[in-house]
Design a protein around this motif. Structure first.
Motif, PDB file in Angstrom:
ATOM      1  N   LYS A  80       7.540 -54.295  15.701  1.00 32.65           N
ATOM      2  CA  LYS A  80       8.897 -54.052  15.964  1.00 32.65           C
ATOM      3  C   LYS A  80       9.172 -52.490  16.133  1.00 32.65           C
ATOM      4  N   LEU A  81       9.812 -52.148  16.931  1.00 33.13           N
ATOM      5  CA  LEU A  81      10.022 -50.630  17.173  1.00 33.13           C
ATOM      6  C   LEU A  81      11.633 -50.463  16.585  1.00 33.13           C
ATOM      7  N   PRO A 114       8.823 -40.980  18.038  1.00 39.59           N
ATOM      8  CA  PRO A 114      10.138 -41.185  18.433  1.00 39.59           C
ATOM      9  C   PRO A 114      11.033 -42.337  17.557  1.00 39.59           C
ATOM     10  N   GLU A 115      10.218 -43.386  17.406  1.00 36.37           N
ATOM     11  CA  GLU A 115      10.624 -44.606  16.503  1.00 36.37           C
ATOM     12  C   GLU A 115       9.710 -44.923  15.354  1.00 36.37           C
ATOM     13  N   THR A 116      10.441 -45.715  14.454  1.00 36.30           N
ATOM     14  CA  THR A 116       9.543 -46.521  13.509  1.00 36.30           C
ATOM     15  C   THR A 116       8.773 -47.731  13.864  1.00 36.30           C
ATOM     16  N   ALA A 117       7.605 -47.843  13.554  1.00 36.43           N
ATOM     17  CA  ALA A 117       7.281 -49.015  13.907  1.00 36.43           C
ATOM     18  C   ALA A 117       6.934 -50.059  12.700  1.00 36.43           C
ATOM     19  N   GLN A 118       7.181 -51.222  12.680  1.00 38.54           N
ATOM     20  CA  GLN A 118       7.058 -52.106  11.501  1.00 38.54           C
ATOM     21  C   GLN A 118       6.409 -53.286  12.053  1.00 38.54           C
ATOM     22  N   ALA A 119       5.499 -53.850  11.242  1.00 36.25           N
ATOM     23  CA  ALA A 119       4.904 -55.142  11.610  1.00 36.25           C
ATOM     24  C   ALA A 119       5.768 -56.322  11.520  1.00 36.25           C
TER      25      ALA A 119
END
Length: 250
Positions: A80-81, A114-119
């Protein structure tokens, strides 16, 4: 007596760390748009420069605003971004699948992520650092040109999202998002197109810039009108043409 809860039709596969094999890594690198035209031996050399890292569901991979020092390619699983509003609300920007990349590198014009990345699921991620990736770009100048084109396309898409959030109705925004997800995750099941991805009302609200309550009302209306069928964290598109008409794409 309470009615039994509907069983989810989603087929969720769990990623195991040991499944991120060399053959899978090479296959994925061959699918990455800016590596696609390179030879098998090129992919083998590039693969040797990446290291892999496993992430559990909901684990943060990189944070928005942190120094951009790594580029990430999904080998297995989904990511997920996210961004956060001024009120601290989590906004879902996109869901990425194997073969897609995220992150940023300061040498390519981004000083921070620029974004947070989450599994979104258990993931195997291929990671390369800034200085190492510079070696790839020096050896294959065409990769740099393709990467610039891809980043420009992402910027155009982001601008379109901003336009949607400011100019379109909630119904049009959610219809557009469902169509985008159907193109990316849709799997034909009889007369339906099942989105093979867990999708909550909170996710839809975040992607459409709506409140969870508004997103729920719109989804209930879509279901009543025969456009979709849905349950807890799953959606199936029944009437694609109807959604396209609402989204202004007919």
């Amino acid at each position: 007596m309470m009615a039994p809860r509907k069983r989810s039709p989603l087929e969720i596969k769990t990623t195991e760390a040991h499944l991120c094999s060399i053959s899978l890594r090479l296959k994925i690198l061959g699918q990455v748009p800016f590596f696609r035209d390179l030879t098998a031996s090129d992919h083998e050399w590039i693969n040797s420069l990446f290291h892999e890292k496993d992430f559990d569901t909901d684990e943060v991979i990189c944070l928005s605003g942190d120094a951009a020092e790594q580029l990430f390619i999904i080998a297995d699983g989904r990511v997920k971004l996210l961004q956060h509003s001024l009120e601290g609300k989590e906004i879902l920007l996109d869901l990425l699948t194997p073969g897609e990349f995220f992150g940023a590198l300061s040498g390519l014009g981004n000083d921070v992520y620029p974004e947070t990345a989450q599994a979104h699921t258990n993931c195997c991620i291929l990671v390369i650092g800034r200085e190492t990736f510079q070696h790839v770009l020096q050896r294959y100048p065409a990769v740099a040109l393709k990467l610039i084109d891809i980043m420009a396309g992402r910027l155009r898409t982001a601008n379109e999202r901003v336009h949607q959030l400011s100019a379109l109705s909630i119904e049009a925004r959610i219809a557009s998002i469902l169509l985008m997800l159907a193109d990316k995750f849709g799997e034909r099941k009889g007369n339906e197109l099942l989105l093979q991805v867990p999708l909550s009302r909170e996710d839809l609200a975040g992607m459409s810039g709506a409140t969870t309550e508004s997103a729920s009302r719109v989804m209930s209306r879509f279901q009543k009108d025969g456009l979709i069928r849905s349950g807890r964290k799953w959606v199936a598109v029944i009437d694609r043409a109807g959604l396209e008409a609402l989204a202004g794409k007919a």
